[in-house]
Design an enzyme around this catalytic site. Structure first.
Site, PDB file in Angstrom:
ATOM      1  N   GLU A 243       0.890  -1.183   0.000  1.00 13.15           N
ATOM      2  CA  GLU A 243       0.000   0.000   0.000  1.00 13.15           C
ATOM      3  C   GLU A 243       0.913   1.215   0.000  1.00 13.15           C
ATOM      4  OE1 GLU A 243      -3.078   0.006  -0.440  1.00 13.15           O
ATOM      5  OE2 GLU A 243      -3.882  -1.901   0.279  1.00 13.15           O
ATOM      6  N   CYS A 277      -2.510   8.553   3.370  1.00  7.21           N
ATOM      7  CA  CYS A 277      -2.245   8.128   1.990  1.00  7.21           C
ATOM      8  C   CYS A 277      -3.393   8.525   1.070  1.00  7.21           C
ATOM      9  CB  CYS A 277      -2.022   6.632   1.945  1.00  7.21           C
ATOM     10  SG  CYS A 277      -3.371   5.705   2.665  1.00  7.21           S
TER      11      CYS A 277
HETATM   12  P1  NAD Z   1       8.623   4.889   4.376  1.00  6.39           P
HETATM   13  O1  NAD Z   1       8.559   4.083   3.126  1.00  6.39           O
HETATM   14  O2  NAD Z   1       9.741   5.816   4.567  1.00  6.39           O
HETATM   15  O3  NAD Z   1       8.671   3.928   5.648  1.00  6.39           O
HETATM   16  C1  NAD Z   1       7.682   2.935   5.868  1.00  6.39           C
HETATM   17  C2  NAD Z   1       8.299   1.783   6.645  1.00  6.39           C
HETATM   18  O4  NAD Z   1       9.291   1.143   5.851  1.00  6.39           O
HETATM   19  C3  NAD Z   1       8.977   2.177   7.950  1.00  6.39           C
HETATM   20  O5  NAD Z   1       8.683   1.190   8.915  1.00  6.39           O
HETATM   21  C4  NAD Z   1      10.443   2.153   7.578  1.00  6.39           C
HETATM   22  O6  NAD Z   1      11.282   1.916   8.684  1.00  6.39           O
HETATM   23  C5  NAD Z   1      10.493   0.974   6.619  1.00  6.39           C
HETATM   24  N1  NAD Z   1      11.625   0.964   5.694  1.00  6.39           N
HETATM   25  C6  NAD Z   1      12.461   1.984   5.353  1.00  6.39           C
HETATM   26  N2  NAD Z   1      13.369   1.552   4.445  1.00  6.39           N
HETATM   27  C7  NAD Z   1      13.105   0.247   4.205  1.00  6.39           C
HETATM   28  C8  NAD Z   1      13.682  -0.750   3.360  1.00  6.39           C
HETATM   29  N3  NAD Z   1      14.724  -0.478   2.571  1.00  6.39           N
HETATM   30  N4  NAD Z   1      13.119  -1.967   3.349  1.00  6.39           N
HETATM   31  C9  NAD Z   1      12.062  -2.252   4.104  1.00  6.39           C
HETATM   32  N5  NAD Z   1      11.480  -1.373   4.944  1.00  6.39           N
HETATM   33  C10 NAD Z   1      11.993  -0.131   4.996  1.00  6.39           C
HETATM   34  O7  NAD Z   1       7.215   5.615   4.476  1.00  6.39           O
HETATM   35  P2  NAD Z   1       6.734   6.675   5.577  1.00  6.39           P
HETATM   36  O8  NAD Z   1       7.455   7.957   5.311  1.00  6.39           O
HETATM   37  O9  NAD Z   1       6.809   6.052   6.935  1.00  6.39           O
HETATM   38  O10 NAD Z   1       5.191   6.851   5.222  1.00  6.39           O
HETATM   39  C11 NAD Z   1       4.723   7.805   4.320  1.00  6.39           C
HETATM   40  C12 NAD Z   1       4.379   7.166   2.979  1.00  6.39           C
HETATM   41  O11 NAD Z   1       3.500   6.070   3.200  1.00  6.39           O
HETATM   42  C13 NAD Z   1       3.636   8.093   2.039  1.00  6.39           C
HETATM   43  O12 NAD Z   1       4.153   7.954   0.723  1.00  6.39           O
HETATM   44  C14 NAD Z   1       2.204   7.591   2.068  1.00  6.39           C
HETATM   45  O13 NAD Z   1       1.444   7.859   0.935  1.00  6.39           O
HETATM   46  C15 NAD Z   1       2.411   6.132   2.271  1.00  6.39           C
HETATM   47  N6  NAD Z   1       1.218   5.520   2.859  1.00  6.39           N
HETATM   48  C16 NAD Z   1       0.446   4.719   2.052  1.00  6.39           C
HETATM   49  C17 NAD Z   1      -0.713   4.155   2.553  1.00  6.39           C
HETATM   50  C18 NAD Z   1      -1.600   3.278   1.687  1.00  6.39           C
HETATM   51  O14 NAD Z   1      -2.470   2.618   2.216  1.00  6.39           O
HETATM   52  N7  NAD Z   1      -1.402   3.244   0.380  1.00  6.39           N
HETATM   53  C19 NAD Z   1      -1.077   4.402   3.885  1.00  6.39           C
HETATM   54  C20 NAD Z   1      -0.268   5.215   4.669  1.00  6.39           C
HETATM   55  C21 NAD Z   1       0.893   5.765   4.138  1.00  6.39           C
END
Ligand code: NAD
Length: 470
Positions: A243, A277
């Site tokens: 997502e 999101c």
């Molecule tokens: P992010 O991708 O920076 O981090 C999300 C998670 O991934 C965190 O737990 C982080 O520690 C982990 N992570 C970081 N690098 C990683 C890697 N290389 N491999 C695996 N995991 C890793 O996102 P964020 O800044 O926490 O959240 C904001 C983003 O999330 C926005 O783009 C938003 O649109 C999206 N979002 C989407 C939905 C949806 O349902 N589509 C819902 C909420 C947020």
């Protein structure tokens, strides 16, 4: 508070083998607590515990799992105030919204408990009987973001458990505390090892993505991270639900009633300070309504009370972290430099905390980053249009396709336009509403798969076809 948080592996509390890291309160920029930092060896232990718990949990009956989920819902509900307080301190949203987040977690848990795993009979003839069954996959890893940390953890964990899987979760390093406490509460209702939690950021996320003992990853976060996970997960062909980011467009048709829709547009654009999101992130307004709607939205923005979410009367909290705060400021400054009009807000609030007031920007030139990139913060770009086909084309001219909406007094006409939007969910006269019984997921770069409802539940299963010769 600092002693209160530990990892939970196989039903036992552990300190982080890599020490601790500070969790910062975005309203004060001071530490909330020390969070245990897990090592990759602790991830291995958590996966082993989940594998071993899977041996019996996969054979638990539907009734047992439903009862567990309902007991979990009751337990979370009984801890609403405690969880909501933790969420406000590390995430920043106002208390009423944190309470709503916990309420949503309870509702989602109860709804997931009520779902059935269907058995479909494909043929029942003299020659054979063929049926389709859904088996659990094994160990599911959940990786969550910082915007709705508790709710999204529940969205991942509950269907995994309902389908008979076991779980290792990893919350965002910005907001881990509520999920650490949540997993403690869950573990009081579940056999040891059925849910486990580790912490960390990119390095731990990468180790999870590559781990051969994990069968599926459910990830909510940015598109870039989703792509990395997809690459790293190929070793054992992990199943994925991703997502990802969205840059949702809304189209306001000329017959819309500005007075009736303004509040709904404001709320769904600025929900959680715009850090949702499925928030409305680009507003396309017909020329004839543009100025009137912008005036109303500006009034609503100026009525917000910005401040620390734990204080009475606050309706609008800080941006969650310094990086996001800088990104929002930078996108607004860039738009201003290019000649856009900032109708309200547009400057960070002085003093401690990542406070950025709700901001409405108009007169944006084509190619402006504030329109083309996901701002994920308290800013709404408003774009004037005169030809609806042009608005549809602009709405679809995005690599992302999470949600979209059309606002009109004529539902038939709105539906005609809505059907031309390339996105996973389309709302009419609403936006950003997610519900436990309505599948939700993105098209294009917004993700893979769906969550919620029966369709979401089945993503945590492997289909098995049973063919009996007669
Ligand atoms: P992010 O991708 O920076 O981090 C999300 C998670 O991934 C965190 O737990 C982080 O520690 C982990 N992570 C970081 N690098 C990683 C890697 N290389 N491999 C695996 N995991 C890793 O996102 P964020 O800044 O926490 O959240 C904001 C983003 O999330 C926005 O783009 C938003 O649109 C999206 N979002 C989407 C939905 C949806 O349902 N589509 C819902 C909420 C947020």
């Amino acid at each position: 508070m600092s002693d209160a948080y530990s990892l939970l592996i196989n039903g036992q509390r552990y300190a982080g083998a890599n020490g601790t890291f500070e969790v910062i309160n975005p309203a004060t920029e001071t530490p909330v607590a020390e969070c245990p930092a897990a090592s990759v060896q602790q991830l291995d232990q958590a996966v082993e515990a989940a594998q071993s718990a899977f041996e019996s949990w996969q054979h638990s009956s539907d009734d047992e799992r439903k009862a567990c989920l309902n007991a979990i819902a009751d337990r979370i509900e009984a801890h609403t105030d405690e969880l909501a307080q933790i969420i406000v301190q590390e995430q920043g949203k106002p208390l009423f919204l944190a309470q709503a987040e916990v309420g949503g977690a309870v509702a989602w848990t109860r709804h997931t408990a009520s779902l059935e795993l269907p058995v479909k009979v494909l043929e029942d003839s003299a020659e054979r009987h063929i049926s389709l069954h859904h088996k659990p996959l094994g160990v599911i890893a959940s990786i969550t973001p910082w915007n709705w940390p508790l709710m999204i953890a529940i969205w991942h964990i509950m269907p995994a458990l309902r389908a008979g899987n076991t779980v290792v979760c990893k919350p965002s390093g910005f907001t881990p505390l509520n999920t650490l406490r949540l997993i403690e509460l869950l573990s009081e209702e579940l056999p040891a090892g059925v849910v486990n939690i580790v912490t960390g950021d990119a390095e731990m996320g990468q180790a999870i993505s590559e781990h051969p003992g994990i069968q599926k990853i459910v990830f909510t976060g940015s598109t870039g991270t989703g792509q990395k996970i997809m690459q790293s997960a190929s070793g054992n062909l992990k199943r994925l639900t991703l997502e990802l980011g969205g840059n949702d467009a809304a189209i306001i048709l000329p017959d819309a009633d500005v007075d009736a829709i303004a509040e709904g547009i404001f709320q769904t654009a600025f929900l959680n300070m715009g850090q949702t999101c499925a928030c409305l992130k680009r507003l396309y307004v017909h020329d004839s309504l543009h100025d009137a709607l912008c005036d109303k939205l500006t009034d609503l923005a100026q009525q917000q009370v910005v401040g620390n979410g734990l204080q009475d009367g606050i309706t609008f909290g800080p941006v969650q972290n310094a990086m996001q705060f800088q990104k929002v400021s930078e996108l607004v400054d860039d738009a201003r430099r290019q000649g856009a009009t900032v109708r309200c807000g547009g400057e960070p609030q002085a003093g401690a905390g990542y406070f950025y007031p709700p901001t409405i920007v108009t007169d944006l030139p084509a190619g402006c980053r504030l329109v083309d990139e996901e701002q994920f913060g308290p800013v709404l770009p408003v774009i004037r249009y005169s030809d609806v086909n042009d608005a549809i084309a602009q709405a679809n001219a995005s690599a992302e396709g999470l949600g979209g909406s059309v606002w009109s007094s004529d539902i038939t006409q709105a539906q005609k336009i809505a059907s031309q939007l390339d996105c996973g969910t389309v709302w009419i006269n609403n936006h950003a509403e997610v519900l436990p019984h309505a599948p939700f997921g993105g098209s294009k770069m917004s993700g893979v798969g769906v969550e919620f409802g029966e369709e979401g539940l089945l993503e945590y299963t492997q289909l098995q076809t049973v063919n009996i010769r007669r």
